[in-house]
Every structure is written in C-alpha cells, then in structure tokens.
Scaffold this active site. Structure first.
Site, short mmCIF file in Angstrom:
data_model
loop_
_atom_site.label_atom_id
_atom_site.label_comp_id
_atom_site.label_asym_id
_atom_site.label_seq_id
_atom_site.Cartn_x
_atom_site.Cartn_y
_atom_site.Cartn_z
N LYS A 204 0.80 -1.10 -0.07
CA LYS A 204 0.09 0.03 -0.16
C LYS A 204 0.84 1.25 -0.06
O LYS A 204 2.00 1.20 0.12
CB LYS A 204 -1.13 -0.06 1.21
C1 LIG Z 1 -5.38 -4.45 0.80
C2 LIG Z 1 -7.04 -4.30 0.86
C3 LIG Z 1 -7.54 -4.55 1.98
C4 LIG Z 1 -7.07 -5.26 3.04
O1 LIG Z 1 -5.83 -4.75 3.80
P1 LIG Z 1 -5.17 -5.60 4.87
O2 LIG Z 1 -4.54 -4.58 5.68
O3 LIG Z 1 -4.25 -6.39 4.40
O4 LIG Z 1 -6.30 -6.38 5.70
C5 LIG Z 1 -8.93 -4.36 2.15
N1 LIG Z 1 -9.51 -3.74 1.03
C6 LIG Z 1 -8.82 -3.27 -0.33
C7 LIG Z 1 -9.61 -2.85 -1.28
C8 LIG Z 1 -7.50 -3.90 -0.34
O5 LIG Z 1 -6.72 -3.37 -1.42
#
Ligand SMILES: *Cc1c(COP(=O)(O)O)cnc(C)c1O
Length: 407
Positions: A204
């Site tokens: 991210k």
């Molecule tokens: C990465 C992601 C998540 C989950 O995030 P985590 O921190 O790995 O639980 C949820 N929604 C979207 C759209 C994502 O891209």
C-alpha cells in the site's frame, strides 16, 4: 492539484532519457520503501522492551489523526480487522445486507460474511469505483450499510453516497485501503463517513509491515472500536502492566485481538512522515506513463475526476483487446518475459467460487466489471522505482502492443 508536470517538458525528457535495461533485475510489481529511520526505530523499540500496543502506537495514532484531521484514530493489525470492527461497532448482524462494489479485494466482502450478514455486490463505473447510480436499486429493507472502496486511491462520489445513506438511513464504512492521503472535494478521506479504514499492508502507499487504521469523528464509536480491538477489555487495558496501571479490568464485549504493536507503529510513524513525498513520486510517475501512452490507441487510460486528490496506489490501464492479437493474460506473460511484474486489480468478486455458490451470483451479473476484468492490467508504480525503470516499462509496453497489433 494532480499532476503539476508540464507535458512538453515531459516529452523532452522522455526523448532524452537513456533507458538502462534492467535485464538482470526483475522489476517487482510492488515493493515498500523502507529507510534507515524505520530500521533504527524498530531496533530502538525492540531494545526499549515495550513491544506491543503502547506509547509508539499511541503516538502513531495521534500523528495519523493530525494528518487526516480527524477526532479519532485506532491502530489495528490489518485493514481487514478494522473493517470487521467497524461492522461490529455499527451493529451489523445476521440477516442484514451490506452493499459492496464487485471490484475490490475479497476482505471487503468477507468481513460482511463474518457478521452473518450478506454482501450485496454493486457494479462499478468507468473509474472502477462503485457505480453510485446502481446503489438505489440494490437497497432492500434489510440493507444496513454501504462499503465504498476508493479504488486505486481515487475517492468515490461521497456526496452521492452520503445522500443515499441519508435517504435510506444507512451507515457508510469507507474501505480506504488504497487511499491514505486522498481527498474528495477538498475533504480528506477519513473525515467524511461514519467510519473509514486504511491499510498498511506492504504494497500500500505506506506500510507498517502489516496494519490498519480506523478513523471516526464519533467518540463513542471510537471507544467501542478500541475496546473491541483488545478482547473487549475496558479502556487502556495495557496500562495494567505499567507502574501507574491497575490490575483490574472489565470485559465489556467478547472482543477480538486486533491491536497494532509498537514494532509496527515504529515503521508507521516514519512512513507517515514520508507519505507526502511518496504520493508526489507516484503522481509524477503517473504523469510519465500518461504522457508516453498518449499515442498508443490500444491503451485505455485510468479515468480521473478533477475534484479528487488522487494518491495513485495503483496505475491500472485497460487494453483494447479487440484490436490486439493477444489477451490481457498474454500481455502479462509478455511483460514478465521483459522482467516486469504486473497484476490485476481485482478479479470481480462474483468470479470466486465461494460467492457464487453461497449467494448465487453468476457471470453476466455485472457487465461493466466483467468488461474491465478482461482488459485491466496494473503496472508497477511505487516510489522505489527509478525514473529509468518507468521508461523501461513504458518502452516494454509499447513494444508488446506494437507487435500485437491486429492487421
Ligand atoms: C489491501 C486491501 C484490503 C485489506 O487490507 P489488509 O490491511 O491487508 O487487511 C482491503 N480492501 C482493499 C480494497 C485492499 O486493497
């Protein structure tokens, strides 16, 4: 606000830049940018002896609240946990329905299932965000909430979603896993709806190794989420191990073990500080991509709304496959042969066996999502890439498309 780069300057640059072929190096689809500050802070935290939720996580929460401009930030061990807690805190339960976009990561829908509720999928529009014009027809007397996902870091139409929520008395939980730092009509994401959830997964825009942040302007919701994130134990439970803490605690709910640790926060604090630079670099690289792809008619550009601050978690192009001899899948394989990683965001949820079997969805239900799914590719986009890496990718994409042209 978006791309401050002059197109002409960019074109000159593209023509002048010498491309160094990273032929011996694989360009990963995504990588975090971790510096000495993060490393040293982690070591300091380890040596300090307080490893789990404590002073550093508190500091991270405080700085996050300041950055977003929100009353409350609760650090958790993932965005998925944060979404689960949001649904719990809002009282979503068995028999309820929650509207989610059909193009998202599976956890957006899985958490709804965890509550015994039903995820109701909504098709997307050309920006790959939830199609707000299709939400109303999905609302029943069981509908309790909407979870818009700010795809790739571009905010959904929050005015319209807010209007629908008001009309039908629905809660709004924003899945802002892609959108830390994004804004909608000059309002920062994290300040708008009942609850917003961010992700710090390594791919991210900023990371804490793993982790998430839940934000809300509502102090009572915040308190409930905080308690639920730590076994349902009453306020500041961690203090019971400190000199000024007490051994006494009370369990108010059967909570979860979803808290962040100080080791994660040690990384997060520095990533948050660097985030504006990370975002600028992403925006700059998007400018390079857009400028260079302008003359390739087989590329469908990501749609950008001028009233949103786009933080570009992903650069998703579409391929005009009808004028190409190759499929999207073959395009990805050819990129791989050029040592370039890429990905697809996302496989529409109704393609997955679980949702089909359990909720009766079938291919054909979401035409827009299916149209995009055949065509979309996410190209590498992260601050650790060099400008020369971006040009290398641009040239590889051009080469593949030119040799795959029909007729
Ligand atoms: C990465 C992601 C998540 C989950 O995030 P985590 O921190 O790995 O639980 C949820 N929604 C979207 C759209 C994502 O891209």
């Amino acid at each position: 606000m978006l791309n401050k780069i002059q197109p002409r300057r960019m074109r000159d640059k593209i023509q002048k830049t010498k491309i160094e072929t990273p032929s011996t190096r694989f360009l990963n689809f995504a990588l975090p940018t971790i510096g000495d500050e993060e490393c040293e802070e982690v070591i300091r935290t380890l040596r300090g002896g307080w490893l789990t939720y404590g002073p550093k996580t508190k500091l991270f929460e405080e700085r996050f609240s300041n950055y977003i401009g929100v009353q409350n930030s609760i650090a958790v061990n993932s965005a998925t946990s944060g979404l689960h807690l949001a649904l719990l805190a809002l009282g979503i339960g068995p028999g309820d329905e929650v509207i989610v976009p059909v193009i998202t990561f599976c956890s957006t829908a899985n958490v709804v299932v965890h509550m015994g509720a039903r995820p109701v999928f909504c098709d997307v529009s050309d920006d790959l965000n939830i199609d707000v014009s299709k939400i109303r027809e999905l609302i029943t007397d069981k509908t309790k909430a909407i979870i818009p996902v700010h795809f790739a870091g571009q905010a959904c139409d929050m005015d319209e979603i807010g209007q629908i929520a008001k009309e039908y008395d629905l809660k709004v939980i924003e899945d802002a896993a892609h959108a830390v730092g994004s804004a909608y009509r000059n309002r920062k994401i994290g300040t708008i709806s009942d609850i917003t959830v961010f992700s710090f997964y390594p791919t991210k825009n900023m990371t804490a190794a793993e982790g998430g942040m839940v934000t809300t302007q509502d102090n009572r919701l915040a308190e409930k989420i905080r308690i639920l994130s730590m076994h349902g134990i009453s306020k500041d439970a961690y203090k019971r191990y400190q000199a000024d803490g007490s051994w006494y605690y009370e369990v108010l709910y059967p909570g979860y073990k979803y808290n962040m640790t100080d080791i994660q926060a040690a990384i997060g604090i520095h990533q948050l500080r660097k985030l504006p630079d990370f975002i600028e670099k992403r925006q700059y690289y998007v400018g390079l991509y857009n400028e260079s792809f302008r003359f390739i008619p087989e590329i469908i550009f990501p749609m950008v709304h001028p009233d949103r601050y786009h933080t570009w978690h992903l650069y998703v192009i579409g391929l005009e496959i009808d004028s190409l001899k190759i499929t999207r899948g073959e395009f990805i394989n050819l990129l791989k042969e050029e040592n370039i990683g890429s990905s697809v965001h996302f496989i529409p949820l109704h393609f997955h066996p679980y949702y089909r079997k359990t909720f009766g969805y079938k291919i054909g239900d979401f035409p827009k999502a299916e149209w995009f799914y055949e065509r979309i590719v996410s190209l590498p986009l992260y601050p650790k890439l060099t400008e020369s890496d971006i040009y290398y990718i641009i040239f590889a994409v051009r080469k593949i498309i030119e040799s795959a042209r029909n007729g």
